[in-house]
Design an enzyme around this catalytic site. Structure first.
Site, PDB file in Angstrom:
ATOM      1  N   MET A  33     -22.784 -35.526  -3.184  1.00  0.00           N
ATOM      2  CA  MET A  33     -21.510 -35.842  -2.527  1.00  0.00           C
ATOM      3  C   MET A  33     -21.584 -35.418  -1.055  1.00  0.00           C
ATOM      4  O   MET A  33     -20.554 -35.279  -0.390  1.00  0.00           O
ATOM      5  CB  MET A  33     -20.355 -35.143  -3.245  1.00  0.00           C
ATOM      6  N   GLY A  39     -29.930 -26.331  -1.443  1.00  0.00           N
ATOM      7  CA  GLY A  39     -29.974 -26.691  -2.870  1.00  0.00           C
ATOM      8  C   GLY A  39     -30.256 -28.182  -3.047  1.00  0.00           C
ATOM      9  O   GLY A  39     -31.083 -28.581  -3.879  1.00  0.00           O
ATOM     10  N   HIS A  40     -29.571 -29.014  -2.243  1.00  0.00           N
ATOM     11  CA  HIS A  40     -29.836 -30.460  -2.321  1.00  0.00           C
ATOM     12  C   HIS A  40     -31.279 -30.766  -1.921  1.00  0.00           C
ATOM     13  O   HIS A  40     -31.915 -31.668  -2.472  1.00  0.00           O
ATOM     14  CB  HIS A  40     -28.898 -31.228  -1.384  1.00  0.00           C
ATOM     15  N   GLN A  64     -13.884 -38.537  -9.905  1.00  0.00           N
ATOM     16  CA  GLN A  64     -14.181 -37.289 -10.631  1.00  0.00           C
ATOM     17  C   GLN A  64     -13.316 -36.125 -10.188  1.00  0.00           C
ATOM     18  O   GLN A  64     -13.519 -35.003 -10.642  1.00  0.00           O
ATOM     19  CB  GLN A  64     -15.671 -36.952 -10.530  1.00  0.00           C
ATOM     20  N   GLN A 152     -29.428 -27.410 -11.720  1.00  0.00           N
ATOM     21  CA  GLN A 152     -29.000 -26.641 -12.906  1.00  0.00           C
ATOM     22  C   GLN A 152     -27.655 -25.959 -12.680  1.00  0.00           C
ATOM     23  O   GLN A 152     -26.987 -25.572 -13.635  1.00  0.00           O
ATOM     24  CB  GLN A 152     -30.070 -25.596 -13.264  1.00  0.00           C
TER      25      GLN A 152
HETATM   26  O1  PAF Z   1     -23.073 -33.031  -8.597  1.00  0.00           O
HETATM   27  C1  PAF Z   1     -22.498 -33.785  -7.777  1.00  0.00           C
HETATM   28  O2  PAF Z   1     -22.566 -33.602  -6.569  1.00  0.00           O
HETATM   29  C2  PAF Z   1     -21.711 -34.978  -8.300  1.00  0.00           C
HETATM   30  O3  PAF Z   1     -21.053 -34.677  -9.480  1.00  0.00           O
HETATM   31  C3  PAF Z   1     -22.565 -36.259  -8.442  1.00  0.00           C
HETATM   32  C4  PAF Z   1     -23.653 -36.083  -9.488  1.00  0.00           C
HETATM   33  C5  PAF Z   1     -23.183 -36.620  -7.108  1.00  0.00           C
HETATM   34  C6  PAF Z   1     -21.677 -37.425  -8.899  1.00  0.00           C
HETATM   35  O4  PAF Z   1     -20.686 -37.705  -7.974  1.00  0.00           O
END
Ligand code: PAF
Length: 287
Positions: A33, A39-40, A64, A152
């Site tokens: 997002m 971390g990403h 979500q 995780q």
């Molecule tokens: O973990 C996240 O950042 C979100 O839930 C994802 C997997 C990108 C879905 O919008």
């Protein structure tokens, strides 16, 4: 190194993915997002080493978020994100608008109904995993992903994604990457940016509490209530911490258990001021 390609439409992303597939290349998807942090980057690196082509997505998925959650204030910093992705050698980023993902007339959602979305964050955030499952399914289809990479830190999310990928026979391997922590132990999260310096210091109690439980587990403690109590006791040492949940379930089935006899997830959600943080450890052997 080739330049980062930026796609905002489904059509151009599908065309790119098909081209890569036609050339015999494997595609790794890293759904995010945005507000990217180290971390990403561990997801990007895992994808880079496992796949020929890496596609990241940056999309704050409205579906979500609950009505009183942080959709509007969720940090958006796409230019900085692109710089980080380019530096990591990511090939393309998909950055759609909400209307591109959910055009007028949109009406299809994915729900996992075997109970694993009824506990932990699923119980506190009604509809959250329906939104995650829907957007991740769409992202997997759009990018023609062979493998998809998740952290995780969102272990329940990984369990949910693995469930619907298996149930719907999606041709994607779901890869879980270990939690990335700051030197203090704090799990990296885009939401850490909401906290003041004092709150960030206080937030270290989350990892400290899990460490205490892990030490007890390693010393032979197998009783779920005792492990949860040890975690809660450590959390109680920090006045700024308000516990949302401390729970222990088998993993990835997320079934209740009184004794840790198989791989289990000790998961916590804690408010530090107004910021809700999650963290976890996985204990035990795979069944
Ligand atoms: O973990 C996240 O950042 C979100 O839930 C994802 C997997 C990108 C879905 O919008």
């Amino acid at each position: 190194m080739s330049e980062l390609k930026i796609f905002t439409t489904v059509a151009e992303t599908v065309a790119y993915a098909k081209e890569q597939k036609a050339a015999g290349r494997t595609i790794g998807l890293c759904p995010t997002m945005g507000a990217l942090h180290e971390g990403h980057m561990t997801l990007m690196r895992a994808a880079r080493s496992a796949c020929d082509v890496v596609i990241a997505s940056v999309f704050v998925n409205p579906v979500q978020f609950g009505p009183n959650e942080d959709y509007d204030k969720y940090p958006r910093q796409f230019d900085a994100d692109c710089e980080k992705l380019a530096a990591e050698g990511v090939d393309a980023v998909f950055h759609p608008s909400p209307e591109e993902m959910y055009p007028a007339g949109y009406g299809t959602y994915i729900t996992v109904e075997n109970g694993i979305t009824d506990v932990l964050c699923g119980a506190r955030r009604p509809g959250h995993f329906r939104g995650v499952a829907t957007v991740v399914t769409k992202l997997m289809n759009i990018t023609r992903a062979d493998k998809a990479f998740f952290g995780q830190k969102d272990a329940q999310q990984v369990a949910v994604v693995r469930r619907f990928v298996a149930d719907l026979n999606l041709p994607v391997e779901v890869c879980m990457v270990p939690i990335c922590r700051e030197a203090s132990g704090l799990a990296r999260s885009s939401r850490n940016s909401y906290m003041s310096a004092e709150e960030k210091q206080a937030a270290v109690v989350l990892s400290r509490s899990l460490k205490a439980a892990k030490a007890a587990y390693e010393a032979g403690e197998r009783d779920a209530e005792a492990l949860k109590r040890i975690t809660r006791e450590e959390l109680a040492t920090e006045p700024l911490a308000k516990v949302d949940y401390v729970d222990l379930y088998t993993y990835p089935a997320l079934q209740e258990t009184t004794t840790v006899t198989e791989q289990s997830l000790l998961a916590i959600a804690v408010f530090i001021g107004k910021t809700r943080l999650i963290d976890n450890i996985i204990l035990g052997e795979q069944a």
